[in-house]
Design a protein around this motif. Structure first.
Motif, PDB file in Angstrom:
ATOM      1  N   GLY A 245     -12.347   3.642  -1.795  1.00  0.00           N
ATOM      2  CA  GLY A 245     -13.079   3.733  -0.713  1.00  0.00           C
ATOM      3  C   GLY A 245     -13.341   2.340   0.119  1.00  0.00           C
ATOM      4  N   GLY A 246     -13.454   2.156   1.187  1.00  0.00           N
ATOM      5  CA  GLY A 246     -13.550   0.858   1.975  1.00  0.00           C
ATOM      6  C   GLY A 246     -14.648   0.858   3.067  1.00  0.00           C
ATOM      7  N   TRP A 247     -14.639   0.228   3.892  1.00  0.00           N
ATOM      8  CA  TRP A 247     -15.530   0.224   4.995  1.00  0.00           C
ATOM      9  C   TRP A 247     -15.034  -0.593   6.113  1.00  0.00           C
TER      10      TRP A 247
ATOM     11  N   LEU B 262     -13.175  -5.925  18.422  1.00  0.00           N
ATOM     12  CA  LEU B 262     -12.803  -6.791  17.267  1.00  0.00           C
ATOM     13  C   LEU B 262     -13.158  -5.813  15.998  1.00  0.00           C
ATOM     14  N   VAL B 263     -12.515  -5.259  15.123  1.00  0.00           N
ATOM     15  CA  VAL B 263     -12.824  -4.607  13.946  1.00  0.00           C
ATOM     16  C   VAL B 263     -12.190  -4.840  12.779  1.00  0.00           C
ATOM     17  N   TYR B 264     -13.068  -5.065  11.664  1.00  0.00           N
ATOM     18  CA  TYR B 264     -12.497  -5.586  10.426  1.00  0.00           C
ATOM     19  C   TYR B 264     -12.463  -4.584   9.432  1.00  0.00           C
ATOM     20  N   THR B 265     -11.501  -4.241   8.907  1.00  0.00           N
ATOM     21  CA  THR B 265     -11.369  -3.066   7.901  1.00  0.00           C
ATOM     22  C   THR B 265     -11.206  -3.675   6.360  1.00  0.00           C
ATOM     23  N   SER B 266     -11.945  -3.447   5.338  1.00  0.00           N
ATOM     24  CA  SER B 266     -11.986  -3.941   4.079  1.00  0.00           C
ATOM     25  C   SER B 266     -10.833  -3.692   3.315  1.00  0.00           C
ATOM     26  N   LYS B 267     -10.478  -4.333   2.093  1.00  0.00           N
ATOM     27  CA  LYS B 267      -9.629  -4.118   1.257  1.00  0.00           C
ATOM     28  C   LYS B 267     -10.037  -3.009   0.347  1.00  0.00           C
ATOM     29  N   VAL B 268      -9.025  -2.401  -0.090  1.00  0.00           N
ATOM     30  CA  VAL B 268      -9.245  -1.114  -1.033  1.00  0.00           C
ATOM     31  C   VAL B 268      -8.704  -1.282  -2.284  1.00  0.00           C
ATOM     32  N   ASP B 269      -9.591  -1.397  -3.449  1.00  0.00           N
ATOM     33  CA  ASP B 269      -9.154  -1.875  -4.758  1.00  0.00           C
ATOM     34  C   ASP B 269      -9.031  -0.479  -5.494  1.00  0.00           C
ATOM     35  N   TYR B 270      -7.614  -0.426  -6.146  1.00  0.00           N
ATOM     36  CA  TYR B 270      -7.673   0.660  -7.062  1.00  0.00           C
ATOM     37  C   TYR B 270      -7.359   0.189  -8.600  1.00  0.00           C
ATOM     38  N   ASP B 271      -8.312   0.488  -9.189  1.00  0.00           N
ATOM     39  CA  ASP B 271      -8.290  -0.090 -10.432  1.00  0.00           C
ATOM     40  C   ASP B 271      -8.036   0.839 -11.625  1.00  0.00           C
ATOM     41  N   ASP B 272      -7.804   1.956 -11.419  1.00  0.00           N
ATOM     42  CA  ASP B 272      -7.379   2.887 -12.408  1.00  0.00           C
ATOM     43  C   ASP B 272      -6.254   3.931 -11.912  1.00  0.00           C
ATOM     44  N   ILE B 273      -5.168   3.413 -11.431  1.00  0.00           N
ATOM     45  CA  ILE B 273      -4.068   4.081 -11.155  1.00  0.00           C
ATOM     46  C   ILE B 273      -3.357   4.934 -12.270  1.00  0.00           C
TER      47      ILE B 273
ATOM     48  N   PRO C 143       1.522   8.208 -21.081  1.00  0.00           N
ATOM     49  CA  PRO C 143       0.731   7.928 -19.840  1.00  0.00           C
ATOM     50  C   PRO C 143       0.765   6.448 -19.627  1.00  0.00           C
ATOM     51  N   VAL C 144       0.770   6.137 -18.453  1.00  0.00           N
ATOM     52  CA  VAL C 144       0.782   4.633 -18.133  1.00  0.00           C
ATOM     53  C   VAL C 144      -0.436   4.688 -17.093  1.00  0.00           C
ATOM     54  N   THR C 145      -0.971   3.190 -16.683  1.00  0.00           N
ATOM     55  CA  THR C 145      -2.017   3.018 -16.029  1.00  0.00           C
ATOM     56  C   THR C 145      -1.564   1.586 -15.208  1.00  0.00           C
ATOM     57  N   ALA C 146      -2.259   1.392 -13.912  1.00  0.00           N
ATOM     58  CA  ALA C 146      -1.799   0.101 -13.162  1.00  0.00           C
ATOM     59  C   ALA C 146      -3.307  -0.031 -12.183  1.00  0.00           C
ATOM     60  N   SER C 147      -3.129  -1.302 -11.462  1.00  0.00           N
ATOM     61  CA  SER C 147      -4.255  -1.510 -10.578  1.00  0.00           C
ATOM     62  C   SER C 147      -3.425  -2.082  -9.381  1.00  0.00           C
ATOM     63  N   ALA C 148      -4.002  -2.002  -8.133  1.00  0.00           N
ATOM     64  CA  ALA C 148      -3.423  -2.515  -7.179  1.00  0.00           C
ATOM     65  C   ALA C 148      -4.646  -2.653  -5.992  1.00  0.00           C
ATOM     66  N   THR C 149      -4.467  -3.676  -5.012  1.00  0.00           N
ATOM     67  CA  THR C 149      -5.277  -3.708  -4.026  1.00  0.00           C
ATOM     68  C   THR C 149      -4.528  -3.519  -2.557  1.00  0.00           C
ATOM     69  N   LEU C 150      -4.848  -2.461  -1.800  1.00  0.00           N
ATOM     70  CA  LEU C 150      -4.324  -2.277  -0.446  1.00  0.00           C
ATOM     71  C   LEU C 150      -5.235  -3.192   0.587  1.00  0.00           C
ATOM     72  N   PRO C 151      -4.621  -3.659   1.616  1.00  0.00           N
ATOM     73  CA  PRO C 151      -5.215  -4.973   2.052  1.00  0.00           C
ATOM     74  C   PRO C 151      -5.925  -4.820   3.214  1.00  0.00           C
ATOM     75  N   GLU C 152      -6.882  -5.798   3.519  1.00  0.00           N
ATOM     76  CA  GLU C 152      -7.909  -5.842   4.435  1.00  0.00           C
ATOM     77  C   GLU C 152      -7.187  -6.092   5.882  1.00  0.00           C
ATOM     78  N   SER C 153      -7.685  -5.849   7.052  1.00  0.00           N
ATOM     79  CA  SER C 153      -7.018  -6.020   8.292  1.00  0.00           C
ATOM     80  C   SER C 153      -7.972  -6.301   9.259  1.00  0.00           C
ATOM     81  N   LEU C 154      -7.699  -7.099  10.350  1.00  0.00           N
ATOM     82  CA  LEU C 154      -8.515  -7.420  11.194  1.00  0.00           C
ATOM     83  C   LEU C 154      -7.837  -7.132  12.665  1.00  0.00           C
TER      84      LEU C 154
END
Length: 426
Positions: free
Chosen positions: A203-205, A222-233, A261-272
């Motif tokens: 989730g994000g905000w 002017l709107v900021y959207t947070s990054k979204v951390d995916y820690d358990d892909i 079975p495999v696992t990974a992590s990724a962060t989808l970006p914030e924006s302004l």
């Protein structure tokens, strides 16, 4: 109806001509949007579908995983082409609803698919060892509210909200060309590797501000959207199509011929994003926006064995497969005009530049798009919109890096899009 009121009624046209410019950099498709909060009607519903048709063509592809003279090189195998389709058409749906709560608060909920990718160059091109098929999808469920109050000649608005997001997908690639396995005891193996059932949720905000002078159709936000951390892909690396007997290393012996079975992590970006609009003459509206997206957060997504050291063996802690992106930050700049012809018909046009996010690998170069749209209002409660866009995809090249082994070029190509939208207000 006076000309001043007609000018003010143009406020919604900023999205009219830009709804079809959804072929942006990175994994972005729809992105995020809280513009429903600015709609003047107490209750508002918006539904749209945009169909985007990128026509990216890969040329002069070379497999550099083995020496060019090696007979196992995909460039030397009959039927493996140096050209391929670098993109697939996709649909971008959106549903949103807004309600006013009292005189100062507006709230909205929406569903969108902000991120995605769909590539299917096939199993018989020179880069099939990197990818023969890739799909990434997302589902986003958002809610946001704003509080507005008088400030000078207009109203100031404070915006906040959050969202729940799901991602998933799969990736397929040729590990061993089936032509190499033909005539051997392993001829019944496909030679394919497949990342399956990739999924995670997070989730994000949002947070932002806006200022409006409705009398002149003036708005700034002017709107900021947070990054979204995916820690358990999580997902499964299915290599049952690759015979274990041909493994050349211990960790390959562990995973070839198996589903791991495999696992990974990724962060989808914030924006302004900064958006501006204003009436510039009776029945005419000018609008523009600038958006920064921090795609440089996303470099490579490494998938590792998901289990104990005893289970993973020599594959423990090692990257078994990866999604190599190596993005740079994205910038999107849009400007346009809207015009209301009468109380039922309006139109708009826009020009958008999106900076390509690809660096050493990938085919996401700069994009220029022209959007045209029309809106028809059969009554004061209903509005129908039809939009179209045509864009230019600039040229470039992609080079091997990390686990990718293909070098290729791409020329100047085209992208087109069509969008239909229904808006109901009361």
């Amino acid at each position: 109806m006076t000309s001043r009121i007609l000018t003010a009624s143009l406020a919604g046209l900023t999205v009219l001509a830009t709804a079809t410019t959804g072929h942006a950099g990175g994994l972005e498709r729809h992105g995020y949007d809280v513009d429903l909060l600015f709609e003047k009607s107490p209750f508002f519903f918006d539904g749209s579908v945009t169909y985007v048709m990128p026509n990216r063509r890969i040329r002069n592809a070379v497999d550099e995983s083995v020496p060019a003279a090696d007979p196992t090189n995909l460039n030397n195998i009959a039927g493996y082409s140096s050209t391929a389709d670098g993109s697939e058409p996709y649909a971008d749906p959106y549903l949103g609803a807004k309600a006013a709560i009292g005189d100062s608060i507006d709230c909205m909920i929406d569903y969108s698919e902000p991120f995605g990718a769909n590539v299917k160059p096939g199993r018989h091109w020179a880069g099939a060892k990197d990818v023969s098929e890739l799909e990434i999808f997302s589902h986003n469920y958002g809610a946001a509210c704003s509080y507005r109050f008088d400030a000078g000649p207009g109203q100031f608005r404070v915006i906040g909200g959050g969202f729940y997001q799901e991602i998933g997908g799969h990736k397929e690639q040729v590990v061993v060309a089936p032509e190499i396995l033909a005539g051997t005891p392993f001829s019944n193996f496909s030679g394919l590797g497949r990342m399956e059932d990739i999924k995670d949720s997070s989730g994000g905000w949002h947070a932002g501000v806006g200022y409006e002078i409705p009398e002149y159709a003036m708005r700034a936000s002017l709107v900021y959207t947070s990054k979204v951390d995916y820690d358990d892909i999580n997902g499964t690396l299915n290599l049952t199509g690759v015979p274990k007997a041909i493994a050349g290393s211990l960790d390959h012996q562990r995973i070839f011929g198996e589903s791991t079975p495999v696992t990974a992590s990724a962060t989808l970006p914030e924006s302004l994003e900064l958006k501006l609009q204003s009436g510039i003459a009776p029945d005419w509206l000018g609008f523009g926006s600038v958006k920064w997206t921090n795609w440089s957060r996303l470099q490579t997504v490494d998938f590792r064995c998901d289990g104990s050291a005893a289970f993973c063996g020599d594959a423990a802690g090692k990257t078994l497969t990866a999604l190599n992106l190596y993005y740079r930050d994205g910038w999107t700049v849009t400007g346009g005009l809207g015009h209301r012809f009468n109380e039922q018909w309006a139109g708009g046009m826009s020009l958008t530049w999106d900076r390509g996010t690809s660096t050493v690998v990938g085919s996401q170069s700069d994009v220029w798009m022209v959007g045209l749209g029309t809106a028809y209002s059969p009554s004061e409660h209903v509005e129908l919109r039809l939009n179209g866009a045509l864009g230019l995809l600039t040229s470039g090249e992609s080079n091997p890096i990390n686990t990718t082994t293909t070098r290729y070029e791409y020329g100047t190509d085209f992208v087109s899009a069509l969008s239909g939208e229904l808006r109901v207000k009361f």
